[in-house]
Motif scaffolding. Structure first.
Motif, short mmCIF file in Angstrom:
data_model
loop_
_atom_site.label_atom_id
_atom_site.label_comp_id
_atom_site.label_asym_id
_atom_site.label_seq_id
_atom_site.Cartn_x
_atom_site.Cartn_y
_atom_site.Cartn_z
N LEU A 61 0.84 -1.20 0.00
CA LEU A 61 0.00 0.00 0.00
C LEU A 61 0.87 1.25 0.00
CD1 LEU A 61 -2.71 -0.93 2.67
CD2 LEU A 61 -3.13 -0.61 0.22
N ALA A 145 -5.73 3.45 1.46
CA ALA A 145 -6.22 2.48 0.48
C ALA A 145 -7.50 2.99 -0.15
CB ALA A 145 -6.47 1.13 1.15
N LYS A 149 -9.66 -1.46 -2.51
CA LYS A 149 -8.49 -2.10 -1.89
C LYS A 149 -8.71 -2.30 -0.40
CE LYS A 149 -4.06 -3.42 -2.15
NZ LYS A 149 -3.58 -4.51 -2.99
N LYS A 152 -10.89 -5.26 0.11
CA LYS A 152 -10.16 -6.50 -0.17
C LYS A 152 -9.30 -6.91 1.03
CE LYS A 152 -7.00 -8.55 -3.57
NZ LYS A 152 -6.21 -8.30 -4.81
#
Length: 217
Positions: A61, A145, A149, A152
């Motif tokens: 990230l 994020a 994302k 996820k």
């Protein structure tokens, strides 16, 4: 026998015996935090090489500093990962201060990744936390994020919103990328014990039997 002799006997023999027994009890129970299996349930830890345990997939990230942070397999480090969703931005500052003051300063051998949803430009902060974070630990990373994302990674960490806090629990991860605890910050005892949990996990990887002097430290 006189009261003084009784006190002397207790001080010289009974108290040290009780302390030693407590330390032995601790050593016997090292590494006994539960562990998440492939079904997403916490079960009794048996052996670290078992294939029945769930492993968090790798991820990377961007951070607020402009670089990247990586959750890598085989880097042999203990992790604490915390997710902060955009609906509860008012709590972000409070959690950063808590993590720095109450957790990292008492468990400075861990890598901490705090992930903030959909805030790449830090528009949700009254004041930048970066200087504070850098002053506490070089192993502490504030990442951001995108919504997709974030979702996820939330699924990878097997998290759902805590009913009482409306926040995500902190995730404790061992050196084999197994989830060992979901810790609710509103539970004072659990939050206070997070550094102790990391000590247990760290001792799990000591290849030889610990003696009482090592545990006492």
């Amino acid at each position: 026998s006189s009261p003084k002799k009784k006190l002397l006997y207790i001080g010289l023999f009974i108290v040290p015996f009780l302390v030693a027994m407590a330390l032995i009890y601790t050593s016997v129970n090292l590494g006994t935090l539960p562990i998440m299996d492939r079904e997403g349930k916490f079960v009794t830890f048996k052996h670290k090489t078992s294939k029945e345990y769930y492993r968090i997939p790798e991820f990377s990230l961007p951070t607020f500093k402009g670089d990247s942070v990586h959750f890598n397999h085989k880097d042999s480090i203990l992790y604490m990962i915390s997710l902060f969703h955009k609906e509860n931005k008012k709590e972000w500052d409070k959690h950063v201060l808590y993590i720095g003051n109450k957790i990292i300063k008492r468990a400075n051998n861990i890598k901490v990744i705090c992930i903030f949803e959909n805030d790449s430009n830090m528009k949700s902060w009254k004041e930048s936390p970066l200087k504070y974070v850098e002053s506490v630990s070089e192993k502490w990373h504030l990442a951001h994020a995108s919504i997709n994302k974030f979702e996820k990674i939330r699924k990878h960490l097997k998290l759902s919103l805590n009913d009482s806090t409306q926040m995500y629990d902190y995730v404790l991860v061992d050196k084999d990328e197994h989830i060992r605890a979901h810790c609710s910050i509103n539970d004072a005892k659990v939050a206070r014990d997070i550094p102790k949990m990391f000590k247990l996990l760290n001792n799990q990887y000591v290849p030889r039997k610990l003696d009482i002097k090592q545990i006492k430290k």
